[in-house]
Scaffold this motif. Structure first.
Motif, PDB file in Angstrom:
ATOM      1  N   PHE A  16       0.846  -1.205   0.000  1.00 46.78           N
ATOM      2  CA  PHE A  16       0.000   0.000   0.000  1.00 46.78           C
ATOM      3  C   PHE A  16       0.877   1.248   0.000  1.00 46.78           C
ATOM      4  O   PHE A  16       0.508   2.281  -0.557  1.00 46.78           O
TER       5      PHE A  16
ATOM      6  N   ALA B  88       3.382   5.186   6.322  1.00 49.33           N
ATOM      7  CA  ALA B  88       1.998   5.110   6.813  1.00 49.33           C
ATOM      8  C   ALA B  88       1.942   5.804   8.164  1.00 49.33           C
ATOM      9  O   ALA B  88       2.801   5.600   9.006  1.00 49.33           O
TER      10      ALA B  88
ATOM     11  N   PHE C 213      -7.970  -6.510   1.732  1.00 51.99           N
ATOM     12  CA  PHE C 213      -6.999  -7.593   1.886  1.00 51.99           C
ATOM     13  C   PHE C 213      -7.507  -8.912   1.326  1.00 51.99           C
ATOM     14  O   PHE C 213      -8.718  -9.176   1.347  1.00 51.99           O
TER      15      PHE C 213
ATOM     16  N   ASN D 235       3.026  -5.935   3.895  1.00 51.21           N
ATOM     17  CA  ASN D 235       1.969  -6.779   3.344  1.00 51.21           C
ATOM     18  C   ASN D 235       2.447  -7.648   2.189  1.00 51.21           C
ATOM     19  O   ASN D 235       1.939  -8.732   1.975  1.00 51.21           O
TER      20      ASN D 235
HETATM   21  O1  PRE Z   1       2.364  -0.614   2.879  1.00 50.17           O
HETATM   22  C1  PRE Z   1       2.019  -1.733   3.224  1.00 50.17           C
HETATM   23  O2  PRE Z   1       1.453  -2.525   2.486  1.00 50.17           O
HETATM   24  C2  PRE Z   1       2.276  -2.171   4.614  1.00 50.17           C
HETATM   25  O3  PRE Z   1       2.474  -3.310   4.861  1.00 50.17           O
HETATM   26  C3  PRE Z   1       2.231  -1.167   5.723  1.00 50.17           C
HETATM   27  C4  PRE Z   1       0.874  -0.833   6.281  1.00 50.17           C
HETATM   28  C5  PRE Z   1       1.123   0.032   7.571  1.00 50.17           C
HETATM   29  O4  PRE Z   1       2.231   0.276   7.961  1.00 50.17           O
HETATM   30  O5  PRE Z   1       0.129   0.462   8.158  1.00 50.17           O
HETATM   31  C6  PRE Z   1       0.117  -0.054   5.313  1.00 50.17           C
HETATM   32  C7  PRE Z   1      -1.244  -0.145   5.162  1.00 50.17           C
HETATM   33  C8  PRE Z   1      -2.065  -1.180   5.835  1.00 50.17           C
HETATM   34  O6  PRE Z   1      -2.987  -0.513   6.685  1.00 50.17           O
HETATM   35  C9  PRE Z   1      -1.242  -2.100   6.629  1.00 50.17           C
HETATM   36  C10 PRE Z   1       0.122  -2.003   6.705  1.00 50.17           C
END
Ligand code: PRE
Length: 317
Positions: free
Chosen positions: A20, A60, A94, A139
């Motif tokens: 993400f 994030a 997800f 992720n």
């Molecule tokens: O960027 C991603 O995909 C991540 O794994 C990080 C992350 C985070 O740090 O909050 C980003 C978005 C999601 O809410 C869950 C994980």
């Protein structure tokens, strides 16, 4: 998006490709022709900015289900000289993936980033009540790891994962909240203060002078008496003793808005430790609303009036 170009600016992001965070960086027009550096955690991304290796790091900062990302908030509070220069929103959805041939009934262990894991609790409790959780760095790292080791049977990943890895989707839309959104910020040391757009946010971190009764209210009055709205306030432990907190605050408006600048002056007089993290355009582009009593003119008129008195101007008849 070259991964090798030598002279183009570099942007760091929590990778690998497909996270993400990667989606958030794709929203930055200046990053389109730049070098993208995949890192393993927020600290590494910010180190790149501090060392000058990267002009910016995408991190994030808040999730609509899980709240503030504490690693990010704490790093912004303690690593000096960082500025937020942009804000980006990414809807998060997800899927559960596994090595081809695996069924849901085979799954004993699930690899997931802790923030993602926490957003899929309901699905996991209902479908995999006795699974074990293996935390991962991101992720996509969770899913990519399935092809390198058999420690985990399945992984929580973004829906685009099958474009990047040969994995089978066991379940879709497994997040508890179908409207979940993660808010990202672009952090830099060298990109200057973004211009005021009228739809801006200002982020600060402040501490209270002591724990006398009413101190928090006194701090909030700095904003209330200037008509400045807060869109976020969260406390984080300072870490030196129990019961000591710093406050992470987002304000509506830009430091070039007189009411915001005036509130920050008041805050600076009140708080022993104020960190200005930046003023930048809001991701949702929603114009800041305020009552006319707090417009720029009212502040500049008041200042001119005071200057007149101090410079000995004769009173108007
Ligand atoms: O960027 C991603 O995909 C991540 O794994 C990080 C992350 C985070 O740090 O909050 C980003 C978005 C999601 O809410 C869950 C994980």
């Amino acid at each position: 998006m070259s991964e090798t170009a030598a002279e183009t600016p570099t942007y760091s992001y929590l990778g690998p490709v497909g996270t993400f965070t990667w989606e958030a960086l794709r929203q930055v027009p200046e990053a389109a022709g730049a070098t993208w550096r995949s890192v393993s955690n927020v600290g590494e991304a910010l180190d790149d900015v501090v060392s000058g290796r990267s002009v910016g790091a995408m991190i994030a900062i808040e999730n609509s289900v899980e709240g503030g990302v504490s690693a990010t908030q704490d790093a912004l509070a303690t690593v000096p000289g960082l500025r937020i220069v942009g804000e980006y929103l990414v809807p998060v959805d997800f899927v559960l993936v596994a090595r081809p041939g695996t069924t849901l009934a085979d799954v004993r262990t699930v690899s997931a980033h802790p923030v993602a894991y926490a957003q899929c609790r309901r699905f996991l409790e209902a479908q995999l009540p006795s699974h074990g959780h293996i935390p991962s760095a991101s992720n996509v790292a969770s899913a990519a790891g399935l092809l390198e080791s058999t420690l985990a049977d399945a992984a929580i990943a973004p829906p685009n994962i099958t474009e990047h890895h040969d994995l089978a989707v066991l379940a879709e839309h497994i997040g508890d909240n179908p409207h979940a959104v993660t808010r990202f910020v672009l952090v830099s040391r060298t990109l200057g203060l973004p211009q005021r757009t009228g739809a801006d946010k200002t982020s600060i971190i402040a501490e209270l002078p002591d724990d006398a009764p009413g101190r928090l209210l006194e701090m909030l009055e700095q904003f209330a008496t200037r008509g400045v709205n807060m869109s976020l306030i969260e406390s984080r432990p300072i870490g030196d003793a129990l019961g000591r907190y710093r406050f992470v605050i987002d304000l509506d408006g830009h430091i070039h808005d007189e009411r915001v600048a005036d509130a920050l002056l008041g805050l600076r007089r009140f708080s022993p430790n104020v960190l200005f993290l930046g003023s930048y355009p809001r991701a949702d582009k929603r114009p800041v609303e305020f009552v006319p009593q707090y417009s720029d003119d009212v502040f500049t008129d008041a200042r001119d009036w005071l200057r007149g008195i101090l410079s000995g101007e004769p009173p108007l008849t």
